[in-house]
Design a protein around this motif. Structure first.
Motif, short mmCIF file in Angstrom:
data_model
loop_
_atom_site.label_atom_id
_atom_site.label_comp_id
_atom_site.label_asym_id
_atom_site.label_seq_id
_atom_site.Cartn_x
_atom_site.Cartn_y
_atom_site.Cartn_z
N ASN A 118 12.66 2.46 -2.52
CA ASN A 118 13.16 3.59 -1.86
C ASN A 118 12.10 4.73 -1.99
N THR A 119 11.65 5.22 -0.49
CA THR A 119 10.44 6.00 -0.47
C THR A 119 10.93 7.04 0.57
N LYS A 120 9.77 7.75 0.90
CA LYS A 120 9.92 8.68 2.13
C LYS A 120 9.25 8.22 3.49
N CYS A 121 9.83 8.42 4.60
CA CYS A 121 9.06 8.04 5.62
C CYS A 121 7.92 9.13 6.11
N PRO A 122 6.60 8.29 6.14
CA PRO A 122 5.47 9.19 6.39
C PRO A 122 5.45 10.01 7.84
N LYS A 123 6.47 9.86 8.66
CA LYS A 123 6.44 10.48 9.75
C LYS A 123 7.43 11.63 9.92
N CYS A 124 8.66 11.50 9.35
CA CYS A 124 9.70 12.48 9.21
C CYS A 124 10.17 12.89 8.10
N GLY A 125 9.43 12.31 7.08
CA GLY A 125 9.79 12.73 5.74
C GLY A 125 11.18 12.38 4.95
N GLY A 126 11.88 11.54 5.77
CA GLY A 126 13.22 11.39 5.56
C GLY A 126 13.18 10.14 4.50
N PRO A 127 14.59 9.87 4.04
CA PRO A 127 14.60 8.47 3.14
C PRO A 127 14.35 7.16 4.05
N ALA A 128 13.46 6.51 3.51
CA ALA A 128 13.02 5.14 4.01
C ALA A 128 12.94 3.91 2.93
N LYS A 129 12.62 2.91 3.39
CA LYS A 129 12.44 1.88 2.50
C LYS A 129 11.14 1.02 2.74
N ARG A 130 10.50 0.65 1.47
CA ARG A 130 9.24 -0.14 1.72
C ARG A 130 9.44 -1.81 2.20
N GLU A 131 8.52 -2.34 2.82
CA GLU A 131 8.61 -3.63 2.95
C GLU A 131 8.60 -4.30 1.58
N THR A 132 9.36 -5.36 1.42
CA THR A 132 9.47 -6.06 0.18
C THR A 132 8.70 -7.26 0.17
N ASP A 133 8.41 -7.84 1.27
CA ASP A 133 7.71 -9.09 1.52
C ASP A 133 6.34 -8.59 0.90
N THR A 134 5.61 -9.61 0.49
CA THR A 134 4.07 -9.33 0.00
C THR A 134 3.21 -10.50 0.91
N MET A 135 2.04 -10.50 1.01
CA MET A 135 1.38 -11.11 1.83
C MET A 135 0.82 -12.42 1.19
N ASP A 136 0.57 -13.34 2.18
CA ASP A 136 0.17 -14.81 1.72
C ASP A 136 -1.10 -14.60 0.88
N THR A 137 -1.16 -15.30 -0.11
CA THR A 137 -2.58 -15.00 -0.92
C THR A 137 -3.63 -15.64 -0.23
N PHE A 138 -3.77 -16.45 0.91
CA PHE A 138 -4.81 -16.71 1.69
C PHE A 138 -5.37 -15.57 2.44
N VAL A 139 -4.60 -14.41 2.81
CA VAL A 139 -5.04 -13.50 3.32
C VAL A 139 -6.05 -12.64 2.13
N ASP A 140 -5.99 -12.57 0.72
CA ASP A 140 -6.96 -12.23 -0.02
C ASP A 140 -8.11 -12.90 0.03
N SER A 141 -8.07 -14.25 0.24
CA SER A 141 -9.19 -15.19 0.19
C SER A 141 -9.91 -15.48 1.25
N SER A 142 -9.62 -14.75 2.33
CA SER A 142 -9.81 -14.76 3.58
C SER A 142 -11.27 -13.79 3.96
N TRP A 143 -11.45 -12.90 3.23
CA TRP A 143 -12.51 -12.04 3.27
C TRP A 143 -13.29 -11.69 1.98
N TYR A 144 -13.16 -12.36 0.68
CA TYR A 144 -13.65 -12.02 -0.40
C TYR A 144 -14.92 -12.15 -0.25
N PHE A 145 -15.62 -13.10 0.37
CA PHE A 145 -17.15 -13.48 0.57
C PHE A 145 -17.65 -12.07 1.11
N ALA A 146 -17.00 -11.45 1.88
CA ALA A 146 -18.02 -10.02 2.47
C ALA A 146 -17.39 -9.10 1.36
#
Length: 826
Positions: A477-505
């Motif tokens: 439970n959080t606040k909307c960054p646009k209107c400041g009203g009640p909102a909810k965070r996305e609860t899915d997390t990213m595939d770990t392959f996202v993390d390893s797709s740019w670490y070399f840089a």
């Protein structure tokens, strides 16, 4: 006496650390060389597979340092994801604690092995200073219309309680836990990797990649050109579109085959009056292994939906079937079935008594439905195809495609097997997706100033079958960054392959707090000059990293087109013929062998046992052999230290020397040449080490060293002193110690690679192997200029040869110049 490896290795590890010799800085006066081995999952201690991988990388790194390159070899940890979360659950702990503990253990092991990493660039993907920028990249892709959310059937693992990408399903099972994977409909976040499909097929910008990896990626992307054709559903506004590479068979379509995941089928299943048999059939098929479903030999099954569509080219009424052999992962999930000219369709039509129409005729075979026992899939002449009759079927493909497009029945198109990358994971230990859901404002990106979205610590790990983040209400439970009203965070997390797709840089500027990395640093270091890792990552990490790099180029963070110029895919470490695994009870703990024989022995064995791209079969006998080899090196220096310490190796070439010493000098220079070529041109460390072993034998062949002439002693010293320089990439500790023992005050790499002299590569003598009836019976050493007749004569006079030809008639003597004499006697 065994060489004191324990004392030596700690000494040099301390010296290297204190001298910062592996800390890379940008130096425009030097040519850079970026060596990178795939970073490990910190879900436990290092295993022998890691040791093999990093021994290869370190050998390349140290050799390039000797060549004068400005070398960077960083290290970090792929710390998010299922391995780390499962490890924490198993040990009734929190992944943040267990991951950091494992990182500490791994780092100690890296140090114990003597790997030359630049620890100032260390990173861990689970730390906020890294995953902040993963969230930033998500936002950038979202802003560039490369990320979207949709409801779709996904691969679901009940054991891991999360979604798997297609690439993470192996033979119908989860690549992590091995449990069966089933289909589940969920809303998921997707990355449009397909927008880069054509570019990902272009490997012209890489310098050296294994052809096998390029072929695997090419097949996975699966580009094909064809025609998309629209079939209208009877008594409906719906249209079923199919992709085909065989428009020449369009007049022979007799039924439509759909995947059970097709939207047309899912809509039917959502209705109140759904056919229960249809529903049960679809559920059964969706939970079957996709590879088995698409297998040519798999039993074809289907269920008639009761619906029909119309063939646009002739108005024929066509049955719509749901089948087990059509997948949503390719084309449109719908197939126009032409049973007379496709074997799968033929088998299906025969089983369910569906009509067939021959539309390609072979005049020699005179095909008819009465005599066909299998589908005719070769070229021929069109029949039953209206005004295209008598046309060659290959020519007809283009003509019919053009006609279909003109009539607005369909369109020419390109299709890819590659699907967009589903990155949503319903687990805790991953990078939070920076999205906020507001009922009033809809989907909102988290503002940059609020990044990173930190993972909460107070989460229920392993105590719930749902996404653990849902249990942390004050985080959700959080606040909307646009209107400041009640909102909810996305609860899915990213595939770990996202993390390893740019670490070399990120390694190019790992401490940057203002952006992922500075563009100037990236321009200097990228692309990675040599990347090392397993071939199992060909269609996952390596493909994702290429896509990510091209996106970073498009937003002007990097200039290069490819992340990795050269790729080496190392083999596995096996024992008793099988991959090492705890379940098989054949795991070898690196620490046990380092404590018993030293890090240099383990490294040398790993690099000597096989070429780097082949599997290494673990062998205690082989390890002991490597240990004996290093001890022999130690003894030759220990026995002759007074001669070798501060020895001068400059000598006059005109001074006469014995034949044995002359041969030793040739051995020295041939070995230098062999080792340099094996490393720099072929990365064949095993043959390079073998060459040093052979050279060491030649050194041991010199007896009574004390009575050598001054010139001969210098040649002997030269032959010995080249060994630590040649062995430095493989066994750096003992090499540095010997180098210091012999009076050198610098590190070995500062002396550069040894050079050879061409005049000492050829011997004045040639050794011939003598065979009698195919079996070796002796050796003959003769001057290089010896005539063929004299070689034959001397070979026949050898005592052992005479023994085997006695009483026989010589039928033939074959002389292979500089190599072999083969005697045929009867």
């Amino acid at each position: 006496m065994e060489y004191p490896f324990g004392k030596i290795e700690k000494k040099w590890q301390k010296k290297w650390t204190e001298s910062h010799i592996f800390n890379a800085n940008q130096d425009t006066e030097k040519e850079k060389y970026y060596v990178l081995s795939m970073f490990p999952y910190p879900s436990g201690a290092l295993h022998m597979g890691h040791v093999s991988n990093y021994s290869i990388g370190d050998a390349i790194s140290r050799f390039k340092m000797m060549q004068g390159y400005n070398v960077m070899q960083p290290m970090g940890y792929d710390a998010f994801g299922m391995p780390a979360e499962n490890f924490a659950i198993k040990h009734n702990s929190h992944p943040k604690l267990t991951t950091e503990d494992n990182i500490s253990v791994m780092k100690d092991q890296f140090t114990q092995m003597g790997f030359g990493f630049d620890w100032d660039r260390e990173l861990s993907t689970c730390r906020p200073d890294y995953y902040k920028w993963g969230q930033w990249f998500f936002k950038k892709m979202y802003e560039n219309n490369l990320i979207y959310k949709k409801k779709s059937f996904v691969n679901w693992c009940d054991s891991c309680q999360t979604v798997l990408a297609n690439e993470q399903v192996e033979d119908g099972k989860c690549w992590r836990c091995g449990n069966n994977v089933r289909q589940k409909e969920l809303e998921q976040w997707f990355v449009k990797i397909t927008d880069y499909a054509d570019e990902l097929l272009d490997f012209s910008k890489v310098i050296s990649w294994p052809e096998r990896v390029k072929a695997m990626q090419t097949n996975w992307i699966g580009k094909s050109t064809g025609t998309e054709i629209d079939f209208k559903v009877e008594n409906s506004e719906q249209v079923l579109s199919v992709f085909t590479t065989r428009p020449d068979t369009i007049f022979g379509v007799t039924f439509m085959a759909l995947a059970p995941e097709h939207p047309f089928i899912t809509e039917m299943l959502s209705k109140d009056n759904v056919d229960e048999n249809l529903k049960n059939f679809c559920e059964k098929v969706m939970n079957e292994d996709k590879i088995n479903r698409s297998d040519e030999d798999n039993v074809k099954e289907g269920y008639f939906t009761g619906k029909y569509c119309t063939n646009p080219v002739n108005g024929n009424k066509i049955q719509i079937w749901v089948t087990n052999y059509v997948l949503m992962d390719y084309g449109t999930g719908a197939v126009m079935a032409v049973p007379a000219h496709d074997q799968r369709d033929f088998d299906f039509a025969k089983k369910y008594e569906i009509p067939m129409i021959i539309v390609i005729q072979n005049k020699e075979k005179d095909l008819s439905l009465d005599n066909m026992t299998e589908a005719y899939i070769e070229a021929g002449t069109l029949v039953n195809s209206e005004h295209f009759n008598e046309m060659n079927s290959n020519e007809a493909k283009e003509n019919i495609s053009d006609w279909i497009a003109e009539k607005n029945f369909g369109r020419k198109t390109t299709n890819f097997r590659l699907r967009d990358w589903g990155i949503s994971r319903q687990r805790y230990w991953g990078n939070p997706i920076p999205i906020i859901h507001c009922e009033k404002c809809g989907t909102q990106l988290v503002p940059d100033e609020d990044l990173p979205v930190l993972l909460p610590d107070n989460v229920q790990i392993g105590k719930t079958t749902q996404n653990p983040l849902l249990s942390v209400e004050d985080w959700v439970n959080t606040k909307c960054p646009k209107c400041g009203g009640p909102a909810k965070r996305e609860t899915d997390t990213m595939d770990t392959f996202v993390d390893s797709s740019w670490y070399f840089a990120r390694y190019t500027d790992s401490k940057n707090k203002e952006k992922p990395f500075d563009e100037k640093n990236a321009d200097y270091w990228l692309p990675v000059d040599q990347y090392i890792g397993g071939i199992e990552h060909a269609c996952m990490h390596l493909l994702y990293a290429r896509f990510f790099h091209k996106f970073m180029r498009d937003i002007h963070l990097v200039k290069s087109d490819e992340p990795f110029a050269r790729l080496l895919t190392q083999g596995m470490v096996t024992k008793d013929g099988a991959k090492m695994s705890k379940s098989k009870g054949n795991v070898v703990n690196p620490k046990d062998y380092i404590d018993r024989y030293g890090a240099d022995t383990v490294r040398t064995f790993m690099l000597f046992a096989s070429p780097p791209e082949k599997d290494v079969e673990w062998s205690d006998k082989g390890v002991k052999g490597a240990f004996r080899f290093l001890n022999r090196i130690w003894r030759i220096f220990d026995d002759n230290i007074n001669l070798l310490k501060n020895s001068q190796t400059d000598y006059s070439n005109s001074m006469p020397v014995s034949k044995e010493i002359e041969n030793l000098r040739i051995s020295t220079h041939k070995t230098i040449k062999k080792v340099l070529e094996d490393i720099s041109e072929r990365l064949q460390f095993n043959t390079a080490i073998a060459a040093v072993m052979e050279h060491l034998n030649n050194i041991y062949g010199i007896k009574d060293v004390a009575n050598l002439s001054e010139t001969e002693k210098k040649i002997f010293a030269e032959s010995c002193l080249v060994i630590p320089r040649l062995m430095y990439p493989f066994a750096p500790h003992i090499s540095e110690e010997i180098w210091e023992m012999t009076g050198h005050e610098n590190f070995i790499y500062e002396s550069g690679v040894p050079s050879y002299k061409k005049e000492f590569l050829k011997s004045n003598e040639v050794t011939y192997v003598i065979q009698v009836m195919g079996k070796i019976r002796g050796k003959l050493i003769v001057p290089a200029e010896t005539e063929k007749d004299m070689i034959e004569k001397q070979a026949l006079e050898l005592e052992n040869v005479r023994k085997y030809i006695s009483g026989k008639t010589i039928r033939k003597i074959i002389v292979v110049p500089n190599k072999l004499v083969s005697i045929v006697a009867k």
